[in-house]
Design a protein around this motif. Structure first.
Motif, mmCIF file in Angstrom:
data_model
loop_
_atom_site.group_PDB
_atom_site.id
_atom_site.type_symbol
_atom_site.label_atom_id
_atom_site.label_comp_id
_atom_site.label_asym_id
_atom_site.label_seq_id
_atom_site.Cartn_x
_atom_site.Cartn_y
_atom_site.Cartn_z
ATOM 1 N N LYS A 1 16.004 8.664 38.159
ATOM 2 C CA LYS A 1 16.606 7.336 38.299
ATOM 3 C C LYS A 1 17.663 7.302 39.399
ATOM 4 O O LYS A 1 18.226 6.239 39.671
ATOM 5 N N VAL A 2 17.929 8.456 40.007
ATOM 6 C CA VAL A 2 18.992 8.539 41.007
ATOM 7 C C VAL A 2 18.482 9.167 42.302
ATOM 8 O O VAL A 2 19.177 9.959 42.946
ATOM 9 N N VAL A 3 17.258 8.809 42.698
ATOM 10 C CA VAL A 3 16.698 9.299 43.960
ATOM 11 C C VAL A 3 17.639 8.905 45.100
ATOM 12 O O VAL A 3 18.098 7.765 45.184
ATOM 13 N N GLY A 4 17.957 9.851 45.965
ATOM 14 C CA GLY A 4 18.876 9.623 47.072
ATOM 15 C C GLY A 4 20.302 9.985 46.762
ATOM 16 O O GLY A 4 21.135 10.113 47.670
ATOM 17 N N LYS A 5 20.603 10.189 45.482
ATOM 18 C CA LYS A 5 21.963 10.546 45.088
ATOM 19 C C LYS A 5 22.104 12.015 44.681
ATOM 20 O O LYS A 5 23.178 12.446 44.284
ATOM 21 N N LEU A 6 21.007 12.770 44.758
ATOM 22 C CA LEU A 6 21.044 14.179 44.384
ATOM 23 C C LEU A 6 20.776 15.060 45.598
ATOM 24 O O LEU A 6 19.815 14.841 46.323
ATOM 25 N N ASP A 7 21.647 16.019 45.820
ATOM 26 C CA ASP A 7 21.493 16.985 46.903
ATOM 27 C C ASP A 7 21.563 18.395 46.352
ATOM 28 O O ASP A 7 21.913 18.620 45.179
ATOM 29 N N PHE A 8 21.249 19.372 47.210
ATOM 30 C CA PHE A 8 21.179 20.771 46.792
ATOM 31 C C PHE A 8 22.195 21.628 47.540
ATOM 32 O O PHE A 8 22.545 21.336 48.689
ATOM 33 N N GLY A 9 22.643 22.686 46.888
ATOM 34 C CA GLY A 9 23.572 23.603 47.515
ATOM 35 C C GLY A 9 23.552 24.958 46.846
ATOM 36 O O GLY A 9 22.877 25.174 45.827
ATOM 37 N N VAL A 10 24.329 25.876 47.414
ATOM 38 C CA VAL A 10 24.509 27.208 46.834
ATOM 39 C C VAL A 10 25.307 27.070 45.540
ATOM 40 O O VAL A 10 26.152 26.187 45.408
ATOM 41 N N VAL A 11 25.040 27.933 44.584
ATOM 42 C CA VAL A 11 25.733 27.846 43.298
ATOM 43 C C VAL A 11 27.237 28.041 43.495
ATOM 44 O O VAL A 11 27.673 28.748 44.416
ATOM 45 N N PRO A 12 28.060 27.426 42.659
ATOM 46 C CA PRO A 12 29.518 27.584 42.782
ATOM 47 C C PRO A 12 29.943 29.025 42.511
ATOM 48 O O PRO A 12 29.256 29.777 41.826
ATOM 49 N N LYS A 13 31.098 29.380 43.038
ATOM 50 C CA LYS A 13 31.584 30.733 42.848
ATOM 51 C C LYS A 13 32.922 30.753 42.121
ATOM 52 O O LYS A 13 33.658 29.776 42.095
#
Length: 439
Positions: A301-313
């Motif tokens: 339901k939130v296409v365009g509002k989700l991005d990807f990244g490296v896991v937090p540290k």
């Protein structure tokens, strides 16, 4: 793949065999494995467990294999039955399959039983620098580094499997909450997540799986690694209840639970997926099979509002890695063909096609394709370079995970006592490994 959600506890490179030269080489290989040459056939019977992570391979790569003359029989079963079925096939020498697509934690069990071929002897180069190192390492038995089980302490590592489809955890986050990009630390996740809740953009800063066993251990694992935890030392002494381990568990069952949806103790993949795809949660660590749903309007339901990244540290940014990995049983009826197929499939050209189809490749050059099939692929390489580790390489990982998962789930229910839960699990794991002859 989604972490494969159960036992948890993917392809190689080289030249394409074609024409008369390829058939000649296939004949030599067959002779080398003690089999008759099969110049008139390139039949390969592949056993696989049903998983969405194999869809790009089935839809895009199998037709290419057919065009190169391979006669592929692709036999799928449910995940829960394949380990037992394939191990029995290999152990009994039944010869029903030429290639198994294993879940990587199963490699030690097959390795210890000595039922898979030495792929290096068949001409697959495990020393090729283009391999993702952490992935090819998973194909060796005994492992090239880390603790070894008894009976294999001085054995020379043998390449019995090759990565087939890569997979690992990465961070999925709301870009309207974390407007500066992926949060680098857990403090960032919580601070910005709480601000997002206050602004009415999300309901909860984070979501994760809390179900006992594999689900909760898989969710806790990258947090444990980010705090600097280590499961075992080189003698299989339990070290996951170190100060770093306990701090990660206390943070997980306390602070993280307080910032997750109610009922997270009973969350598995479906529930955590609904929270992030439905717009309620601000961040999640998950495997690629679930992460790529972010761009599917039928599921998100939130296409365009989700991005990807490296896991937090906390002190590092290390994710859990789990891959499809391929092994050839010694009883394979078309052994030479299976080796030839793996060489073809692991070539730079085919690995690039795999990335274009949307799967995470297992060779570094394939990550550089100009048009990857999903936008997670370049992020996956960043995570691999930041750090990604498999589960400990032991045939008994499933039991270790079960014992640990039970205690973590109890602490999560209480909302405290993560460190004490690790102490209890450590004692249980030590007792189990003692009985199994590890010490």
């Amino acid at each position: 793949m989604t972490g494969l959600d159960h036992l948890r506890s993917s392809i190689s490179r080289r030249a394409l065999l074609q024409g008369s030269a390829g058939l000649a080489l296939g004949a030599v290989m067959a002779a080398g494995f003690g089999l008759p040459a099969r110049a008139d056939s390139k039949k390969v019977i592949i056993g696989a467990f049903a998983d969405g992570g194999l869809t790009p391979f089935k839809e895009k790569i199998l037709p290419l294999a057919k065009s190169e003359g391979f006669d592929i029989q692709f036999l799928e079963d449910e995940y829960g039955v394949t380990l037992e079925k394939w191990f029995a096939d290999a152990h009994n020498g039944a010869g029903q399959y030429d290639l198994y697509l294993l879940d990587d934690p199963w490699v030690p069990q097959f390795g210890a039983a000595n039922v898979l071929e030495d792929l290096a002897a068949g001409g697959i180069d495990g020393t090729d620098k283009d391999w993702i190192g952490s992935m090819i390492d998973m194909g060796y038995w005994p492992p090239r580094q880390g603790p070894r089980v008894k009976g294999f302490e001085s054995a020379t590592p043998t390449l019995i499997c090759v990565p087939f489809v890569g997979d690992l955890q990465t961070l999925t986050y709301r870009n309207d909450v974390f407007t500066y990009g992926a949060p680098a630390t857990w403090d960032d996740v919580l601070a910005k997540g709480k601000a997002g809740v206050a602004a009415g953009k999300i309901k909860y800063p984070v979501v994760f799986r809390g179900v006992s066993g594999n689900p909760i251990v898989t969710s806790w694992y990258p947090i444990f690694l980010s705090f600097g935890g280590q499961f075992f030392d080189d003698k299989w002494n339990v070290t996951f209840n170190s100060d770093a381990g306990k701090a990660s568990a206390d943070f997980f069952v306390g602070t993280l639970k307080q910032n997750a949806p109610p009922g997270v103790v009973e969350f598995d993949s479906d529930q955590e997926g609904a929270a992030i795809l439905g717009g309620d949660a601000g961040a999640i660590i998950q495997y690629s099979g679930n992460a790529v749903k972010s761009d599917d309007p039928k599921q998100s339901k939130v296409v365009g509002k989700l991005d990807f990244g490296v896991v937090p540290k906390q002190v590092s940014a290390i994710a859990q890695m789990g891959i499809f990995i391929a092994g050839v049983p010694k009883s394979a009826p078309n052994k030479a063909n299976a080796i030839a197929f793996l060489k073809w499939y692991c070539s730079p050209q085919i690995q690039a096609k795999l990335a274009e189809a949307g799967s995470i490749p297992v060779k570094r050059t394939a990550f550089g394709v100009s048009d990857p099939g999903n936008r997670l692929i370049p992020v996956a390489l960043k995570q691999l370079d930041a750090g990604a580790l498999p589960r400990p390489r032991t045939p008994d990982w499933a039991k270790v995970e079960e014992l640990l998962g039970i205690q973590l789930n109890k602490a999560l229910q209480a909302g405290s006592g993560g460190g004490a839960a690790l102490d209890t699990a450590a004692a249980q794991v030590k007792d189990y490994l003692t009985q199994a002859g590890y010490y």
